[in-house]
Design an enzyme around this catalytic site. Structure first.
Site, short mmCIF file in Angstrom:
data_model
loop_
_atom_site.label_atom_id
_atom_site.label_comp_id
_atom_site.label_asym_id
_atom_site.label_seq_id
_atom_site.Cartn_x
_atom_site.Cartn_y
_atom_site.Cartn_z
N HIS A 58 0.61 -1.35 -0.29
CA HIS A 58 -0.13 0.27 0.02
C HIS A 58 1.11 1.18 -0.12
O HIS A 58 0.30 2.57 -0.19
CB HIS A 58 -1.05 0.11 1.09
CG HIS A 58 -2.66 0.59 0.94
ND1 HIS A 58 -3.18 1.29 -0.17
CD2 HIS A 58 -3.31 0.12 1.16
CE1 HIS A 58 -4.34 1.90 -0.47
NE2 HIS A 58 -4.96 0.49 0.52
N ASP A 71 -2.19 1.68 -4.89
CA ASP A 71 -4.26 2.40 -3.41
C ASP A 71 -5.32 1.17 -4.91
O ASP A 71 -4.72 0.80 -5.39
CB ASP A 71 -4.24 3.66 -4.10
CG ASP A 71 -3.61 4.48 -3.44
OD1 ASP A 71 -3.29 3.92 -2.15
OD2 ASP A 71 -3.55 5.30 -4.64
#
Length: 435
Positions: free
Chosen positions: A405, A409
């Site tokens: 992350h 995304d």
């Protein structure tokens, strides 16, 4: 005539040592440059070491089973050319004695501060566990105070085996600077009780941790600790793909000599989608994100006791047939022990065929330093409600994706998976060629 020393080569970007598993030559043998002289096992691969010189093998300094650091001398070769001066011979003799395990003439205490003693080779760990030897109480005679297999053999033969104790054995008083090694070794001593807390009863089997197992553990722990993992899954209808592949597989095998697997179609779809969504083909590099130009797909191949990730280079440029061939060849190399470090370098994204053993949902750990891994689950027949409201039996597969992350995304990963889904659901005899 002159003497040249062959040293342990670096057989991979992160490889620091290797074990001589088999000598392919003997003293007195004549070798040409690039002739294989030994088989070496590292924590990643088995590889043949080629000679760097043409000449005659003078001495095998390392024995089969010995583990040496990169750069340590493994053998000497007599070559035609200028003679060797006494000044050059002296350091070679000292290196030879050190590689053989005999104690060097100069004191070792200062070099032990480097922390090398706390790193043990698989051979040393296995021998110490078999004979219950406390490595913290062993004086190493290898490079930088490193404990060698010969050190342990000497202890075993003498019968004076140092056993584990609750506290370190008292040491003779020494000047203050020499107290530093005690502090350096404290982390290793503190880590040991964690393993000792596992009760061992008759019938239990203690299995030494192999080099490849340690490498897998280290990489997985690093990935899980450094990369904030997120996870997503998408369901794909691959009924047309299954029908198409099944109609081709028999003729394909007869013509090409290897199997046309479902996995080859999935790898091709992923490669195509990565070309359209290059953000996924990225790596975290601290103060920047590196988006890789080449699409090199790592594929996970398991053996009974290890997991390897060989790489299909430039997968986006290959046909389904070409990918199927590489999958077959790389898997064969893994299972025959012929995989090289070059075969495992350069991967930018990993595709794992978890469905090969029946899994329908899984959460993979990212292959560091890549930004994502895709798990291709088992193709299963399920009743599905179609667009016309009718229920039909379809071939369905789950694609499970873990992502870093920091780099990616949910939006771009969702679009990437949608594209992979679209490619797979439109794979058919009319739309797709395997050549």
């Amino acid at each position: 005539m002159g003497i040249e020393n062959m040293k342990m080569p670096q057989l991979g970007e992160s490889v620091t040592e290797g074990t001589i598993s088999k000598w392919l030559v003997s003293p007195g043998d004549t070798v040409n440059k690039y002739d294989p002289i030994a088989e070496v096992q590292t924590d990643k691969v088995n590889a043949e070491v080629p000679s760097s010189f043409t000449g005659t093998i003078k001495e095998l300094i390392a024995e089969e089973g010995d583990t040496l650091e990169v750069g340590e001398i493994i053998c000497s070769i007599e070559i035609e050319g200028a003679g060797t001066s006494p000044a050059q011979e002296a350091p070679k003799e000292e290196a030879k004695e050190e590689a053989k395990g005999s104690a060097p003439a100069k004191p070792k205490a200062p070099t032990r501060d480097s922390g090398n003693k706390a790193r043990y080779s698989p051979a040393v760990l296995k021998l110490s566990q078999e004979h219950d030897i406390d490595l913290n109480q062993v004086e190493g005679t290898g490079n930088g105070g490193r404990i060698t297999r010969k050190d342990l053999k000497k202890i075993i033969e003498s019968g004076s085996i140092p056993k584990s104790t609750d506290a370190p054995a008292p040491k003779p008083s020494a000047p203050a600077p020499q107290q530093a090694p005690v502090k350096e070794e404290a982390p290793a001593q503190q880590a040991k009780p964690a393993a000792a807390n596992v009760p061992v009863v008759p019938g239990d089997i203690e299995i030494p941790v192999s080099g490849i197992r340690k490498a897998i553990a280290s990489n997985m722990v690093r990935s899980k600790h450094e990369a904030p993992h997120a996870w997503t899954m998408m369901e794909v209808d691959v009924t047309n793909l299954v029908d198409y592949r099944n109609s081709l597989k028999t003729e394909f095998k007869q013509r090409e000599g290897f199997n046309l697997t479902f996995f080859a179609f999935f790898v091709k779809a992923v490669a195509q989608a990565l070309k359209e969504y290059p953000q996924i083909n990225s790596m975290w590099a601290g103060d920047k994100i590196v988006q890789k130009k080449d699409i090199n797909l790592s594929i996970a191949v398991a053996t009974d006791d290890a997991l390897y990730v060989p790489v299909i280079k430039n997968a986006d440029e290959k046909t389904i047939k070409g990918i199927a061939r590489e999958i077959t060849e790389l898997a064969g190399k893994v299972r025959s022990g012929k995989l090289t470090s070059q075969d495992m370098q350069g991967g930018t994204f990993t595709v794992n065929n978890t469905g090969s053993f029946g899994s329908v949902q899984s959460m993979g750990i990212i292959n560091y330093p890549q930004a994502a891994i895709l798990q291709v689950e088992s193709v299963v027949k399920r009743p599905v409600v179609m667009n016309n409201g009718m229920i039909a039996v379809r071939d369905m597969v789950n694609l499970c994706m873990s992502l870093d992350h920091r780099v990616l995304d949910g939006l771009v990963c969702g679009r990437f998976l949608q594209r992979v889904k679209e490619i797979l659901e439109n794979t058919s005899k009319e739309n797709t060629s395997v050549y």
